[in-house]
Design an enzyme around this catalytic site. Sequence first.
Site, PDB file in Angstrom:
ATOM      1  N   ARG A 218      46.878  37.505  51.333  1.00  0.00           N
ATOM      2  CA  ARG A 218      47.123  38.344  50.830  1.00  0.00           C
ATOM      3  C   ARG A 218      47.187  39.901  51.742  1.00  0.00           C
ATOM      4  O   ARG A 218      48.713  40.793  51.788  1.00  0.00           O
ATOM      5  CB  ARG A 218      46.313  38.678  50.072  1.00  0.00           C
ATOM      6  CG  ARG A 218      45.423  39.460  48.509  1.00  0.00           C
ATOM      7  CD  ARG A 218      45.020  41.392  48.998  1.00  0.00           C
ATOM      8  NE  ARG A 218      44.586  41.617  49.581  1.00  0.00           N
ATOM      9  CZ  ARG A 218      43.847  42.774  50.177  1.00  0.00           C
ATOM     10  NH1 ARG A 218      44.505  43.411  50.128  1.00  0.00           N
ATOM     11  NH2 ARG A 218      42.626  42.736  50.408  1.00  0.00           N
ATOM     12  N   ASP A 219      46.041  39.704  52.042  1.00  0.00           N
ATOM     13  CA  ASP A 219      46.769  41.444  52.761  1.00  0.00           C
ATOM     14  C   ASP A 219      47.091  41.702  53.888  1.00  0.00           C
ATOM     15  O   ASP A 219      48.277  42.346  54.366  1.00  0.00           O
ATOM     16  CB  ASP A 219      44.882  41.962  53.933  1.00  0.00           C
ATOM     17  CG  ASP A 219      45.051  43.152  54.307  1.00  0.00           C
ATOM     18  OD1 ASP A 219      46.054  43.893  53.828  1.00  0.00           O
ATOM     19  OD2 ASP A 219      43.789  44.222  54.222  1.00  0.00           O
TER      20      ASP A 219
ATOM     21  N   HIS B 284      34.913  44.334  56.664  1.00  0.00           N
ATOM     22  CA  HIS B 284      36.664  43.578  56.537  1.00  0.00           C
ATOM     23  C   HIS B 284      37.489  44.093  57.501  1.00  0.00           C
ATOM     24  O   HIS B 284      37.421  45.144  57.582  1.00  0.00           O
ATOM     25  CB  HIS B 284      36.924  43.546  55.246  1.00  0.00           C
ATOM     26  CG  HIS B 284      38.990  43.333  55.424  1.00  0.00           C
ATOM     27  ND1 HIS B 284      38.987  42.997  54.621  1.00  0.00           N
ATOM     28  CD2 HIS B 284      39.468  44.570  55.475  1.00  0.00           C
ATOM     29  CE1 HIS B 284      40.825  43.537  54.222  1.00  0.00           C
ATOM     30  NE2 HIS B 284      40.580  44.145  55.196  1.00  0.00           N
TER      31      HIS B 284
ATOM     32  N   HIS C  76      39.877  46.250  60.564  1.00  0.00           N
ATOM     33  CA  HIS C  76      40.962  45.928  60.903  1.00  0.00           C
ATOM     34  C   HIS C  76      41.189  46.100  62.814  1.00  0.00           C
ATOM     35  O   HIS C  76      40.475  47.113  63.431  1.00  0.00           O
ATOM     36  CB  HIS C  76      42.118  46.962  60.415  1.00  0.00           C
ATOM     37  CG  HIS C  76      42.281  46.102  59.070  1.00  0.00           C
ATOM     38  ND1 HIS C  76      43.751  45.910  58.979  1.00  0.00           N
ATOM     39  CD2 HIS C  76      41.954  45.862  58.280  1.00  0.00           C
ATOM     40  CE1 HIS C  76      43.898  45.316  57.536  1.00  0.00           C
ATOM     41  NE2 HIS C  76      42.819  45.696  56.985  1.00  0.00           N
TER      42      HIS C  76
ATOM     43  N   CYS D 256      47.770  47.669  55.060  1.00  0.00           N
ATOM     44  CA  CYS D 256      47.802  48.044  53.443  1.00  0.00           C
ATOM     45  C   CYS D 256      48.923  48.773  54.184  1.00  0.00           C
ATOM     46  O   CYS D 256      48.982  50.525  54.333  1.00  0.00           O
ATOM     47  CB  CYS D 256      46.719  49.086  53.060  1.00  0.00           C
ATOM     48  SG  CYS D 256      46.866  49.869  52.111  1.00  0.00           S
TER      49      CYS D 256
ATOM     50  N   ASN E  97      44.706  42.794  60.402  1.00  0.00           N
ATOM     51  CA  ASN E  97      43.454  42.510  60.307  1.00  0.00           C
ATOM     52  C   ASN E  97      43.307  41.281  62.126  1.00  0.00           C
ATOM     53  O   ASN E  97      43.130  41.369  62.054  1.00  0.00           O
ATOM     54  CB  ASN E  97      42.971  40.986  58.740  1.00  0.00           C
ATOM     55  CG  ASN E  97      43.199  41.356  57.805  1.00  0.00           C
ATOM     56  OD1 ASN E  97      42.000  42.458  57.199  1.00  0.00           O
ATOM     57  ND2 ASN E  97      44.735  41.815  57.234  1.00  0.00           N
TER      58      ASN E  97
HETATM   59  N1  COA Z   1      49.800  43.957  37.719  1.00  0.00           N
HETATM   60  C1  COA Z   1      50.987  43.533  36.732  1.00  0.00           C
HETATM   61  N2  COA Z   1      51.506  44.320  36.929  1.00  0.00           N
HETATM   62  C2  COA Z   1      50.721  45.379  36.584  1.00  0.00           C
HETATM   63  C3  COA Z   1      49.740  45.579  37.030  1.00  0.00           C
HETATM   64  C4  COA Z   1      48.920  44.215  37.808  1.00  0.00           C
HETATM   65  N3  COA Z   1      47.322  44.888  37.773  1.00  0.00           N
HETATM   66  N4  COA Z   1      49.042  47.228  36.699  1.00  0.00           N
HETATM   67  C5  COA Z   1      49.862  47.515  36.148  1.00  0.00           C
HETATM   68  N5  COA Z   1      51.130  46.972  35.806  1.00  0.00           N
HETATM   69  C6  COA Z   1      52.454  47.545  35.869  1.00  0.00           C
HETATM   70  C7  COA Z   1      52.350  47.862  34.110  1.00  0.00           C
HETATM   71  O1  COA Z   1      52.390  47.202  32.849  1.00  0.00           O
HETATM   72  C8  COA Z   1      53.345  48.488  33.643  1.00  0.00           C
HETATM   73  O2  COA Z   1      54.715  47.932  33.680  1.00  0.00           O
HETATM   74  P1  COA Z   1      56.383  48.286  33.156  1.00  0.00           P
HETATM   75  O3  COA Z   1      56.257  49.947  33.391  1.00  0.00           O
HETATM   76  O4  COA Z   1      56.858  47.366  32.809  1.00  0.00           O
HETATM   77  O5  COA Z   1      55.003  49.088  31.133  1.00  0.00           O
HETATM   78  C9  COA Z   1      53.681  49.782  35.553  1.00  0.00           C
HETATM   79  O6  COA Z   1      53.061  48.215  36.348  1.00  0.00           O
HETATM   80  C10 COA Z   1      52.720  50.598  35.786  1.00  0.00           C
HETATM   81  O7  COA Z   1      51.862  50.600  35.022  1.00  0.00           O
HETATM   82  P2  COA Z   1      50.353  51.865  35.151  1.00  0.00           P
HETATM   83  O8  COA Z   1      49.462  51.328  34.622  1.00  0.00           O
HETATM   84  O9  COA Z   1      51.558  53.384  34.400  1.00  0.00           O
HETATM   85  O10 COA Z   1      50.316  52.213  36.808  1.00  0.00           O
HETATM   86  P3  COA Z   1      50.706  53.162  38.186  1.00  0.00           P
HETATM   87  O11 COA Z   1      52.174  53.105  37.994  1.00  0.00           O
HETATM   88  O12 COA Z   1      50.098  54.898  37.745  1.00  0.00           O
HETATM   89  O13 COA Z   1      50.606  52.597  38.690  1.00  0.00           O
HETATM   90  C11 COA Z   1      48.960  50.279  39.288  1.00  0.00           C
HETATM   91  C12 COA Z   1      49.216  52.165  39.342  1.00  0.00           C
HETATM   92  C13 COA Z   1      47.439  50.391  40.161  1.00  0.00           C
HETATM   93  C14 COA Z   1      49.609  48.580  38.405  1.00  0.00           C
HETATM   94  C15 COA Z   1      49.996  50.386  40.871  1.00  0.00           C
HETATM   95  O14 COA Z   1      49.547  51.280  41.820  1.00  0.00           O
HETATM   96  C16 COA Z   1      50.015  49.086  41.821  1.00  0.00           C
HETATM   97  O15 COA Z   1      50.040  47.540  41.546  1.00  0.00           O
HETATM   98  N6  COA Z   1      49.512  49.567  43.250  1.00  0.00           N
HETATM   99  C17 COA Z   1      48.952  48.009  44.453  1.00  0.00           C
HETATM  100  C18 COA Z   1      47.676  48.721  45.058  1.00  0.00           C
HETATM  101  C19 COA Z   1      47.469  48.071  45.823  1.00  0.00           C
HETATM  102  O16 COA Z   1      47.990  46.774  45.801  1.00  0.00           O
HETATM  103  N7  COA Z   1      47.318  48.105  47.171  1.00  0.00           N
HETATM  104  C20 COA Z   1      47.441  47.346  48.323  1.00  0.00           C
HETATM  105  C21 COA Z   1      45.621  46.412  48.222  1.00  0.00           C
HETATM  106  S1  COA Z   1      44.420  47.450  48.331  1.00  0.00           S
HETATM  107 ZN    ZN Z   2      42.978  45.311  55.034  1.00  0.00          ZN
END
Ligand code: COA
Ligand code: ZN
Length: 298
Positions: A12-13, A204, A206, A237, A246
């Site tokens: 994942r990370d 955790h 890095h 990240c 990490n």
């Molecule tokens: N898994 C899959 N899709 C997701 C989701 C999830 N957990 N949460 C929201 N979505 C989808 C929504 O269904 C929507 O899809 P659509 O455009 O087809 O309708 C789209 O993402 C946007 O949804 P919204 O609620 O408006 O979210 P956003 O655009 O504000 O984004 C997150 C917020 C959290 C979904 C997004 O920023 C994200 O996934 N970030 C990942 C962060 C990450 O992995 N960081 C590293 C580890 S800490």
């Molecule tokens: Zn990390």
Amino acid sequence: MNDIIINEVGPRDGLQSQPTVLSPQQRGGLIQALFAAGLTNIEIGSFVSPIAVPQMAATDALAQALQVPMGAEVSALIPNMKGYELARQSGVDVVAVVVSVTETMNEKNIRMSLSQVMEVAEDIITRGSREGAQVQAYLAVAFECPFEGLVDPDRVVDLAARLMAAGARELVVADTIGAANPKQVRSLMERLVDNHGAPRLACHFHDTRALGLANVYAALEAGVRRFDAAVGGLGGCPFAPGTKGNVATEDVVMLCEQLGYRTGVDIDRLLTVVEMVAQLLDSELGGRAFGWLKQRAA
Ligand code: COA
Ligand code: ZN
């Protein structure tokens, strides 16, 4: 307690910020190889927006195809309730919610304010307890934030208390950008161990500034026995500028075993997994001890 639990976060990370996007089959092969090396706790991916993090797309298919050995545990990172639901539908019963300690990091990472993220995390913890899932809570940028600088340890202690009170199975204190030093780590982890007991805490780290292992040691001294690490020192990240890998699993295994702790990891098999990932990603990998460990194995 002589046993150390290493939670392998490479899949994942480790993979989430790589320029090479692996297929779910390749990611699954990596995870099976990690199980074969004796790792019992693996974070297999995240249920996040595939537009935000394409490297983690299709974690559902990956989860469903895995052969999880008896006694082993897989977990996945989730940013919101949708992620919780997707994880549970894929048979993943251990989920990790991430609360960044600062406002800006929450905005950049998942576009929510700190109070919104706390509300979401508490809701997921409550729902998880009701539905038989285990929820781990991460406190990200727990020492320093790439946007807001040094973090006040009192804030971490307060947020930890709220997440623990809500019923988080475990709290993971994360130095997301690798900026902490051993003195800060020991002092914060001693406070948290006093408040919550070591079995519910993990760290955790890095290795950005070469202090990853020193920080593991400081946390061990504070009583912590659970650590995240990534095979080959993969990691970072995509939303936190300046992050490096990490702390490498092979380095943490070496340190712990030299200190007389047991990790259950077969180091020689783990080294072959490092080589496998390096090949998959076509990049040089390996923790600081990799060269020495490899020579010793030859
Ligand atoms: N898994 C899959 N899709 C997701 C989701 C999830 N957990 N949460 C929201 N979505 C989808 C929504 O269904 C929507 O899809 P659509 O455009 O087809 O309708 C789209 O993402 C946007 O949804 P919204 O609620 O408006 O979210 P956003 O655009 O504000 O984004 C997150 C917020 C959290 C979904 C997004 O920023 C994200 O996934 N970030 C990942 C962060 C990450 O992995 N960081 C590293 C580890 S800490
Ligand atoms: Zn990390």
